[in-house]
Design a protein around this motif. Structure first.
Motif, PDB file in Angstrom:
ATOM      1  N   UNK A  69       9.930 -18.526   7.978  1.00 54.40           N
ATOM      2  CA  UNK A  69       9.137 -18.439   6.758  1.00 54.40           C
ATOM      3  C   UNK A  69       9.762 -17.423   5.813  1.00 54.40           C
ATOM      4  N   UNK A  70       9.491 -17.611   4.532  1.00 52.62           N
ATOM      5  CA  UNK A  70       9.835 -16.613   3.518  1.00 52.62           C
ATOM      6  C   UNK A  70       8.505 -16.173   2.922  1.00 52.62           C
ATOM      7  N   UNK A  71       8.214 -14.892   3.041  1.00 53.17           N
ATOM      8  CA  UNK A  71       6.935 -14.388   2.553  1.00 53.17           C
ATOM      9  C   UNK A  71       7.211 -13.202   1.635  1.00 53.17           C
ATOM     10  N   UNK A  72       6.531 -13.160   0.482  1.00 52.11           N
ATOM     11  CA  UNK A  72       6.799 -12.110  -0.485  1.00 52.11           C
ATOM     12  C   UNK A  72       5.499 -11.661  -1.146  1.00 52.11           C
ATOM     13  N   UNK A  73       5.508 -10.393  -1.583  1.00 57.75           N
ATOM     14  CA  UNK A  73       4.345  -9.789  -2.223  1.00 57.75           C
ATOM     15  C   UNK A  73       4.797  -8.963  -3.412  1.00 57.75           C
ATOM     16  N   UNK A  74       4.035  -9.073  -4.508  1.00 51.26           N
ATOM     17  CA  UNK A  74       4.352  -8.357  -5.733  1.00 51.26           C
ATOM     18  C   UNK A  74       3.095  -7.687  -6.256  1.00 51.26           C
ATOM     19  N   UNK A  75       3.169  -6.385  -6.410  1.00 49.07           N
ATOM     20  CA  UNK A  75       2.019  -5.627  -6.911  1.00 49.07           C
ATOM     21  C   UNK A  75       1.802  -5.876  -8.402  1.00 49.07           C
ATOM     22  N   UNK A  76       0.563  -5.785  -8.793  1.00 51.45           N
ATOM     23  CA  UNK A  76       0.144  -5.848 -10.192  1.00 51.45           C
ATOM     24  C   UNK A  76       0.335  -7.230 -10.831  1.00 51.45           C
ATOM     25  N   UNK A  77       0.318  -8.264 -10.006  1.00 50.61           N
ATOM     26  CA  UNK A  77       0.298  -9.623 -10.530  1.00 50.61           C
ATOM     27  C   UNK A  77      -0.714 -10.422  -9.725  1.00 50.61           C
ATOM     28  N   UNK A  78      -0.889 -11.714 -10.070  1.00 53.02           N
ATOM     29  CA  UNK A  78      -1.871 -12.542  -9.389  1.00 53.02           C
ATOM     30  C   UNK A  78      -1.257 -13.886  -9.017  1.00 53.02           C
ATOM     31  N   UNK A  79      -2.119 -14.833  -8.655  1.00 52.93           N
ATOM     32  CA  UNK A  79      -1.577 -16.112  -8.194  1.00 52.93           C
ATOM     33  C   UNK A  79      -0.910 -16.896  -9.310  1.00 52.93           C
ATOM     34  N   UNK A  80      -1.252 -16.641 -10.560  1.00 52.55           N
ATOM     35  CA  UNK A  80      -0.534 -17.299 -11.652  1.00 52.55           C
ATOM     36  C   UNK A  80       0.890 -16.752 -11.758  1.00 52.55           C
ATOM     37  N   UNK A  81       1.069 -15.470 -11.474  1.00 49.35           N
ATOM     38  CA  UNK A  81       2.421 -14.914 -11.414  1.00 49.35           C
ATOM     39  C   UNK A  81       3.245 -15.554 -10.316  1.00 49.35           C
ATOM     40  N   UNK A 104      -6.042  -1.045   3.656  1.00 50.77           N
ATOM     41  CA  UNK A 104      -6.779  -1.463   2.466  1.00 50.77           C
ATOM     42  C   UNK A 104      -7.695  -0.354   1.965  1.00 50.77           C
ATOM     43  N   UNK A 105      -8.266   0.381   2.890  1.00 50.03           N
ATOM     44  CA  UNK A 105      -9.177   1.463   2.497  1.00 50.03           C
ATOM     45  C   UNK A 105      -8.448   2.571   1.749  1.00 50.03           C
ATOM     46  N   UNK A 106      -7.127   2.670   1.923  1.00 49.50           N
ATOM     47  CA  UNK A 106      -6.349   3.640   1.169  1.00 49.50           C
ATOM     48  C   UNK A 106      -5.937   3.095  -0.195  1.00 49.50           C
ATOM     49  N   UNK A 107      -6.177   1.802  -0.423  1.00 52.86           N
ATOM     50  CA  UNK A 107      -5.950   1.244  -1.743  1.00 52.86           C
ATOM     51  C   UNK A 107      -4.756   0.314  -1.841  1.00 52.86           C
ATOM     52  N   UNK A 108      -5.033  -0.992  -1.946  1.00 55.23           N
ATOM     53  CA  UNK A 108      -4.014  -1.996  -2.221  1.00 55.23           C
ATOM     54  C   UNK A 108      -4.154  -2.408  -3.680  1.00 55.23           C
ATOM     55  N   UNK A 153       0.838  -1.203   0.000  1.00 51.38           N
ATOM     56  CA  UNK A 153       0.000   0.000   0.000  1.00 51.38           C
ATOM     57  C   UNK A 153       0.872   1.251   0.000  1.00 51.38           C
ATOM     58  N   UNK A 154       1.964   1.196   0.763  1.00 48.43           N
ATOM     59  CA  UNK A 154       2.836   2.356   0.897  1.00 48.43           C
ATOM     60  C   UNK A 154       3.700   2.644  -0.313  1.00 48.43           C
ATOM     61  N   UNK A 155       3.689   1.744  -1.319  1.00 51.13           N
ATOM     62  CA  UNK A 155       4.412   2.059  -2.543  1.00 51.13           C
ATOM     63  C   UNK A 155       5.604   1.180  -2.854  1.00 51.13           C
ATOM     64  N   UNK A 156       5.954   0.242  -1.946  1.00 52.10           N
ATOM     65  CA  UNK A 156       6.970  -0.750  -2.293  1.00 52.10           C
ATOM     66  C   UNK A 156       6.281  -1.842  -3.103  1.00 52.10           C
TER      67      UNK A 156
END
Length: 501
Positions: free
Chosen positions: A275-287, A462-466, A247-250
């Motif tokens: 654990x190793x946890x990662x998030x990528x904007x503008x993709x989905x579970x197929x990515x 989330x209300x600020x936009x994810x 949300x913050x832009x990373x």
């Protein structure tokens, strides 16, 4: 059996007495060294210039060259005025030839009082014995640390698994192959970081201490912050903070994080794990499917040197992956067709007919029963790398619903050798839907007597936009188990959680 227990107890008591006697003897030796002005514990450094593994692998470069090595004495062959000892450093073992004529009578006499387990420095030249063994011919020896306790059964005998986990330092000394597992663990983690960094991900750290208990299924460890007079919880996941960073832009973040869950223990579960946890904007579970497959294939090749590995007796081909929806997996492996169920009642009737335990009443929905079929009749059959995707919404509170079927979510899990290796979502970014799911979770947790709360800070984020986001998490420990052919999570944790003796 009672007689065997008595005998074992007597043997243990005798072993304790023997160790006490040996320690007393070694303390007396230490006292003599100190009285003679040769306290080994006053030595602050030893400038070695070679390691055993390098000498062994590059003998042609080292032959007849003077070297300085350091390590622990692990065996001793006494032949009077000439002795052979084995010295083990961080990389391996080296035979050292010690002769009185070379180091001097006084130094040799002092050397003969040393013990297996002592840590020493050796100065000498590299040669090959008549039997062909690469060795160091000692010219000078230095006692760097006195071992006051003997190695287990003269260092060859630490076989009891419980004791190996409790005293990992002795396990590493006595069972050199164990060290290889943890060297591989470090390399695996390094390769993960290298892969993600190469794809533009930023490694971050998020809080371990949380001020509220969220509604997720895992039970937390509870502690207290004295200054704030606040009950706190050790984290059970890193997910929500990481998505706040999206949300913050990373746009791409990951965390290698220690996780704590106050739950049961078995061969694949420890109360604290990585654990190793990662998030990528503008993709989905197929990515995320593409990412995990590419990453694990690459890491397996680099760590194991092959894509065909063995784990718990099964041969696994990491070059061949299958993707199945949960509906298709249950149909393929259990011969049950979810689409034939007209309603929840039909699903319950099918479960009863097949002997599948599923809750009765409103909680026994078609989705829950599909998951029950999968867990009981399918999961244990997934030996080769298999991605199972499209999970029922009932058991996926943080995943986005499928636009084409609101009963399912865009979620997948990766299974290898019947074990869950990774879990991924197209992340839920609708704050209204997320609040409803959180509230249901919290209600269920509070019914169990907990103090669970909705994470209002996350809802506000989330209300600020994810943006549309793909998320993936996997346990480092289970991956290490797979790539080192280890049967238990305790085999890949340096210091697993143990009940005190």
């Amino acid at each position: 059996m009672q007689e065997e227990n008595i005998a074992a107890g007597e043997q243990a008591e005798q072993a304790e007495r023997d160790i006490h006697i040996l320690k007393k003897v070694r303390l007396e030796k230490l006292a003599e060294l100190k009285a003679a002005g040769s306290d080994p514990f006053e030595i602050t450094k030893f400038d070695f210039d070679a390691q055993n593994i390098d000498i062994s692998e590059k003998f042609e470069e080292y032959e007849n060259q003077n070297v300085k090595i350091a390590g622990r004495i692990t065996s001793w062959r006494d032949m009077g005025k000439a002795n052979f000892i084995d010295v083990r450093d961080g990389g391996g073992r080296m035979q050292v030839y010690v002769r009185m004529n070379d180091i001097g009578e006084e130094a040799f006499a002092a050397f003969k009082t040393w013990d297996i387990g002592d840590i020493i420095g050796v100065e000498g030249f590299v040669f090959r014995t008549r039997k062909g063994e690469i060795s160091v011919h000692a010219q000078k020896l230095t006692l760097l640390a006195k071992a006051l306790l003997p190695l287990p059964e003269k260092w060859h005998g630490l076989q009891d698994k419980d004791m190996r986990y409790r005293r990992r330092e002795l396990d590493l000394i006595c069972n050199p192959a164990v060290k290889d597992v943890f060297i591989k663990r470090s390399r695996i983690l390094s390769e993960i970081r290298s892969f993600l960094d190469g794809r533009g991900f930023l490694e971050v750290d998020t809080p371990v201490l949380h001020s509220l208990e969220i509604g997720a299924a895992a039970r937390p460890f509870i502690t207290r912050h004295n200054t704030l007079d606040l009950q706190m919880y050790l984290r059970i996941e890193t997910e929500l903070y990481l998505k706040r960073l999206i949300v913050g832009g990373f746009d791409r973040v990951y965390e290698v994080g220690r996780i704590f869950r106050n739950e049961g223990m078995d061969s694949s579960h420890n109360p604290e794990f990585t654990s190793v946890e990662l998030y990528q904007a503008y993709t989905d579970y197929f990515g995320m499917m593409e990412l995990i497959q590419t990453m694990l294939t690459s890491i397996t090749q680099k760590i194991c040197g092959t894509l065909t590995i063995t784990h718990k007796g099964n041969t696994i081909n990491m070059a061949e992956w299958e993707r199945l929806t949960m509906i298709d997996a249950v149909k393929k492996y259990a011969d049950v067709d979810y689409n034939s169920w007209q309603d929840d009642a039909a699903a319950r009737a099918c479960a009863k007919e097949r002997g599948i335990e599923a809750a009765e009443g409103d909680s026994a929905t078609k989705g829950n029963i599909l998951v029950a079929f999968f867990e009981e009749l399918v999961e244990w059959k997934l030996i080769q790398p298999t991605i199972i995707y499209d999970y029922p919404v009932e058991n996926s509170p943080l995943a986005k619903r499928k636009p084409s079927d609101a009963a399912f979510t865009e979620r997948f899990e990766l299974f290898i050798n019947a074990s869950e290796i990774a879990n991924a979502f197209s992340e839920l970014n609708d704050p209204l839907d997320q609040r409803e799911r959180f509230e249901r979770q919290v209600e269920a947790k509070r019914a169990q007597g907990t103090n669970a709360e909705v994470d209002e800070d996350y809802i506000s984020a989330l209300e600020h936009g994810l943006p549309p986001t793909g998320g993936l998490g996997f346990g480092l420990d289970r991956l290490v188990m797979l790539l080192t052919d280890s049967a238990s999570i305790r085999d890949v944790l340096l210091f697993p959680t143990m009940k005190p003796l």
